[in-house]
Design a protein around this motif. Structure first.
Motif, PDB file in Angstrom:
ATOM      1  N   VAL A  32      -8.765  28.314   0.451  1.00  0.00           N
ATOM      2  CA  VAL A  32      -9.707  29.416   0.669  1.00  0.00           C
ATOM      3  C   VAL A  32     -11.112  29.066   0.192  1.00  0.00           C
ATOM      4  O   VAL A  32     -12.069  29.764   0.516  1.00  0.00           O
ATOM      5  N   GLU A  33     -11.232  27.987  -0.587  1.00  0.00           N
ATOM      6  CA  GLU A  33     -12.545  27.480  -0.972  1.00  0.00           C
ATOM      7  C   GLU A  33     -12.593  25.981  -0.664  1.00  0.00           C
ATOM      8  O   GLU A  33     -11.559  25.343  -0.472  1.00  0.00           O
ATOM      9  N   LYS A  34     -13.782  25.442  -0.639  1.00  0.00           N
ATOM     10  CA  LYS A  34     -13.958  24.038  -0.268  1.00  0.00           C
ATOM     11  C   LYS A  34     -13.544  23.116  -1.415  1.00  0.00           C
ATOM     12  O   LYS A  34     -14.039  23.244  -2.538  1.00  0.00           O
ATOM     13  N   HIS A  35     -12.633  22.189  -1.125  1.00  0.00           N
ATOM     14  CA  HIS A  35     -12.200  21.175  -2.097  1.00  0.00           C
ATOM     15  C   HIS A  35     -12.099  19.841  -1.355  1.00  0.00           C
ATOM     16  O   HIS A  35     -11.025  19.271  -1.194  1.00  0.00           O
ATOM     17  N   THR A  36     -13.250  19.385  -0.889  1.00  0.00           N
ATOM     18  CA  THR A  36     -13.308  18.209  -0.019  1.00  0.00           C
ATOM     19  C   THR A  36     -12.713  16.970  -0.668  1.00  0.00           C
ATOM     20  O   THR A  36     -11.895  16.263  -0.061  1.00  0.00           O
ATOM     21  N   GLU A  37     -13.101  16.694  -1.892  1.00  0.00           N
ATOM     22  CA  GLU A  37     -12.655  15.463  -2.552  1.00  0.00           C
ATOM     23  C   GLU A  37     -11.134  15.430  -2.714  1.00  0.00           C
ATOM     24  O   GLU A  37     -10.489  14.410  -2.459  1.00  0.00           O
ATOM     25  N   LEU A  38     -10.563  16.548  -3.125  1.00  0.00           N
ATOM     26  CA  LEU A  38      -9.113  16.609  -3.312  1.00  0.00           C
ATOM     27  C   LEU A  38      -8.385  16.437  -1.975  1.00  0.00           C
ATOM     28  O   LEU A  38      -7.396  15.708  -1.892  1.00  0.00           O
ATOM     29  N   CYS A  39      -8.865  17.103  -0.932  1.00  0.00           N
ATOM     30  CA  CYS A  39      -8.227  16.976   0.388  1.00  0.00           C
ATOM     31  C   CYS A  39      -8.313  15.543   0.909  1.00  0.00           C
ATOM     32  O   CYS A  39      -7.347  15.028   1.489  1.00  0.00           O
ATOM     33  N   HIS A  40      -9.458  14.903   0.683  1.00  0.00           N
ATOM     34  CA  HIS A  40      -9.607  13.506   1.075  1.00  0.00           C
ATOM     35  C   HIS A  40      -8.606  12.629   0.325  1.00  0.00           C
ATOM     36  O   HIS A  40      -7.997  11.717   0.910  1.00  0.00           O
ATOM     37  N   LYS A  41      -8.435  12.909  -0.963  1.00  0.00           N
ATOM     38  CA  LYS A  41      -7.528  12.106  -1.790  1.00  0.00           C
ATOM     39  C   LYS A  41      -6.084  12.235  -1.290  1.00  0.00           C
ATOM     40  O   LYS A  41      -5.374  11.244  -1.127  1.00  0.00           O
ATOM     41  N   ILE A  42      -5.665  13.470  -1.035  1.00  0.00           N
ATOM     42  CA  ILE A  42      -4.295  13.695  -0.555  1.00  0.00           C
ATOM     43  C   ILE A  42      -4.113  13.054   0.816  1.00  0.00           C
ATOM     44  O   ILE A  42      -3.097  12.404   1.089  1.00  0.00           O
ATOM     45  N   ALA A  43      -5.101  13.233   1.693  1.00  0.00           N
ATOM     46  CA  ALA A  43      -5.014  12.673   3.040  1.00  0.00           C
ATOM     47  C   ALA A  43      -4.888  11.154   3.001  1.00  0.00           C
ATOM     48  O   ALA A  43      -4.100  10.568   3.754  1.00  0.00           O
ATOM     49  N   ALA A  44      -5.643  10.517   2.122  1.00  0.00           N
ATOM     50  CA  ALA A  44      -5.597   9.052   2.022  1.00  0.00           C
ATOM     51  C   ALA A  44      -4.217   8.578   1.586  1.00  0.00           C
ATOM     52  O   ALA A  44      -3.684   7.593   2.119  1.00  0.00           O
ATOM     53  N   ILE A  45      -3.620   9.289   0.631  1.00  0.00           N
ATOM     54  CA  ILE A  45      -2.287   8.911   0.151  1.00  0.00           C
ATOM     55  C   ILE A  45      -1.244   9.104   1.247  1.00  0.00           C
ATOM     56  O   ILE A  45      -0.396   8.249   1.480  1.00  0.00           O
ATOM     57  N   ARG A  46      -1.322  10.245   1.952  1.00  0.00           N
ATOM     58  CA  ARG A  46      -0.340  10.487   3.024  1.00  0.00           C
ATOM     59  C   ARG A  46      -0.511   9.482   4.164  1.00  0.00           C
ATOM     60  O   ARG A  46       0.473   9.054   4.781  1.00  0.00           O
ATOM     61  N   GLU A  47      -1.731   9.089   4.439  1.00  0.00           N
ATOM     62  CA  GLU A  47      -1.942   8.080   5.480  1.00  0.00           C
ATOM     63  C   GLU A  47      -1.352   6.746   5.045  1.00  0.00           C
ATOM     64  O   GLU A  47      -0.705   6.060   5.842  1.00  0.00           O
ATOM     65  N   GLN A  48      -1.555   6.354   3.792  1.00  0.00           N
ATOM     66  CA  GLN A  48      -0.975   5.116   3.282  1.00  0.00           C
ATOM     67  C   GLN A  48       0.546   5.137   3.376  1.00  0.00           C
ATOM     68  O   GLN A  48       1.178   4.097   3.577  1.00  0.00           O
ATOM     69  N   MET A  49       1.131   6.326   3.246  1.00  0.00           N
ATOM     70  CA  MET A  49       2.582   6.460   3.299  1.00  0.00           C
ATOM     71  C   MET A  49       3.112   6.556   4.725  1.00  0.00           C
ATOM     72  O   MET A  49       4.316   6.707   4.942  1.00  0.00           O
ATOM     73  N   GLY A  50       2.204   6.505   5.707  1.00  0.00           N
ATOM     74  CA  GLY A  50       2.632   6.572   7.093  1.00  0.00           C
ATOM     75  C   GLY A  50       2.835   7.980   7.609  1.00  0.00           C
ATOM     76  O   GLY A  50       3.316   8.174   8.730  1.00  0.00           O
ATOM     77  N   ARG A  51       2.445   8.982   6.815  1.00  0.00           N
ATOM     78  CA  ARG A  51       2.561  10.378   7.248  1.00  0.00           C
ATOM     79  C   ARG A  51       1.255  10.772   7.935  1.00  0.00           C
ATOM     80  O   ARG A  51       0.458  11.566   7.428  1.00  0.00           O
TER      81      ARG A  51
ATOM     82  N   ALA B 285       0.833  -1.207   0.000  1.00  0.00           N
ATOM     83  CA  ALA B 285       0.000   0.000   0.000  1.00  0.00           C
ATOM     84  C   ALA B 285       0.865   1.252   0.000  1.00  0.00           C
ATOM     85  O   ALA B 285       0.567   2.239  -0.685  1.00  0.00           O
ATOM     86  N   GLN B 286       1.943   1.222   0.778  1.00  0.00           N
ATOM     87  CA  GLN B 286       2.838   2.379   0.845  1.00  0.00           C
ATOM     88  C   GLN B 286       3.493   2.626  -0.514  1.00  0.00           C
ATOM     89  O   GLN B 286       3.577   3.764  -0.984  1.00  0.00           O
ATOM     90  N   GLN B 287       3.942   1.568  -1.161  1.00  0.00           N
ATOM     91  CA  GLN B 287       4.585   1.698  -2.465  1.00  0.00           C
ATOM     92  C   GLN B 287       3.605   2.201  -3.520  1.00  0.00           C
ATOM     93  O   GLN B 287       3.959   3.017  -4.381  1.00  0.00           O
ATOM     94  N   GLU B 288       2.362   1.737  -3.465  1.00  0.00           N
ATOM     95  CA  GLU B 288       1.340   2.206  -4.406  1.00  0.00           C
ATOM     96  C   GLU B 288       1.025   3.679  -4.177  1.00  0.00           C
ATOM     97  O   GLU B 288       0.806   4.437  -5.128  1.00  0.00           O
ATOM     98  N   ALA B 289       1.005   4.095  -2.914  1.00  0.00           N
ATOM     99  CA  ALA B 289       0.733   5.499  -2.585  1.00  0.00           C
ATOM    100  C   ALA B 289       1.837   6.401  -3.121  1.00  0.00           C
ATOM    101  O   ALA B 289       1.565   7.504  -3.619  1.00  0.00           O
ATOM    102  N   VAL B 290       3.076   5.960  -3.020  1.00  0.00           N
ATOM    103  CA  VAL B 290       4.201   6.748  -3.522  1.00  0.00           C
ATOM    104  C   VAL B 290       4.035   6.999  -5.025  1.00  0.00           C
ATOM    105  O   VAL B 290       4.318   8.100  -5.519  1.00  0.00           O
TER     106      VAL B 290
END
Length: 240
Positions: free
Chosen positions: A192-211, A169-174
């Protein structure tokens, strides 16, 4: 608000756009020669030499830094890492044995204890140390890889499979990180504006990477605009 997002994106950029080790040596070595007591410079230069394939020179710099700062855990950690990355297993074991007792329980040294135990084929000790190292540095792919190998040698099938899945999972996230970073950089209203989907996407990748701290920060950005967002509420609670 924009600066918070830029800060989080900069942490990603640093991970993506690594400066060549040889360039680091060229830039920082002259300053180290003028400021030999500067520990941060010594660690940067010594580590860069090692990663540039000049392990002997790098270890020399790191040993001098440790000798100048014998009470610094950072100096000891950098030296041991240099010996490990420079494939000097015997010297790694020897220097680790000299570690001051006051630092023995510092979790940053667990990866070195695990590396030595692995070289000695002491699999129970290697697994215990690397498990602790992974808990301390969940983003460290090298530690995760070593833990997987130690578990396989220890014939711990159940935990091996779990760690193997985490490593995959970590390697796939990288692999996904560059594209999502470029996408985020192209959104001028991010922060400054709502971008929920993008923030969720980035958060999921960083979590997979252990960050985990960064993942939680992206989820908190979502909650600023949507306080009841169930995905981010659950993530922030989980990532504490």
């Amino acid at each position: 608000p924009r600066d918070r997002v830029r800060f989080l994106l900069e942490l990603i950029r640093i991970e993506l756009d690594k400066v060549a080790a040889g360039s680091q040596v060229q830039v920082f070595d002259p300053y180290l020669k003028k400021n030999p007591d500067n520990l941060a410079l010594a660690i940067a230069v010594g580590s860069a030499y090692v990663r540039d394939g000049q392990a002997e020179e790098g270890v020399k710099v790191l040993k001098e830094a440790r000798d100048r700062h014998p009470d610094s855990a950072d100096a000891w950690d950098a030296l041991l890492m240099g010996l490990d990355e420079g494939f000097q297993a015997d010297a790694l074991k020897s220097e680790l044995a000299k570690l001051p007792p006051s630092m023995a329980d510092d979790p940053r040294f667990a990866k070195h204890i695990g590396a030595v135990a692995q070289n000695d084929r002491d699999w129970p000790k290697a697994v215990a140390a690397l498990r602790r190292a992974y808990e301390f540095e969940p983003y460290n792919g090298a530690v995760l890889y070593r833990l997987r190998m130690a578990l396989r040698s220890a014939e711990d099938t159940e935990e091996f499979e779990r760690i193997d899945q985490k490593l995959t999972a970590q390697q796939e996230a990288v692999k996904k990180l560059r594209s999502v970073y470029e996408e985020a950089r192209g959104v001028r209203t991010l922060g400054v504006e709502k971008h929920t989907e993008l923030c969720h996407k980035i958060a999921a990748i960083r979590e997979q990477m252990g960050r985990y701290d960064e993942a939680a920060a992206w989820h908190r950005l979502v909650l600023q605009d949507t306080p009841d967002d169930p995905v981010s509420l659950a993530a922030v609670a989980r990532l504490k």
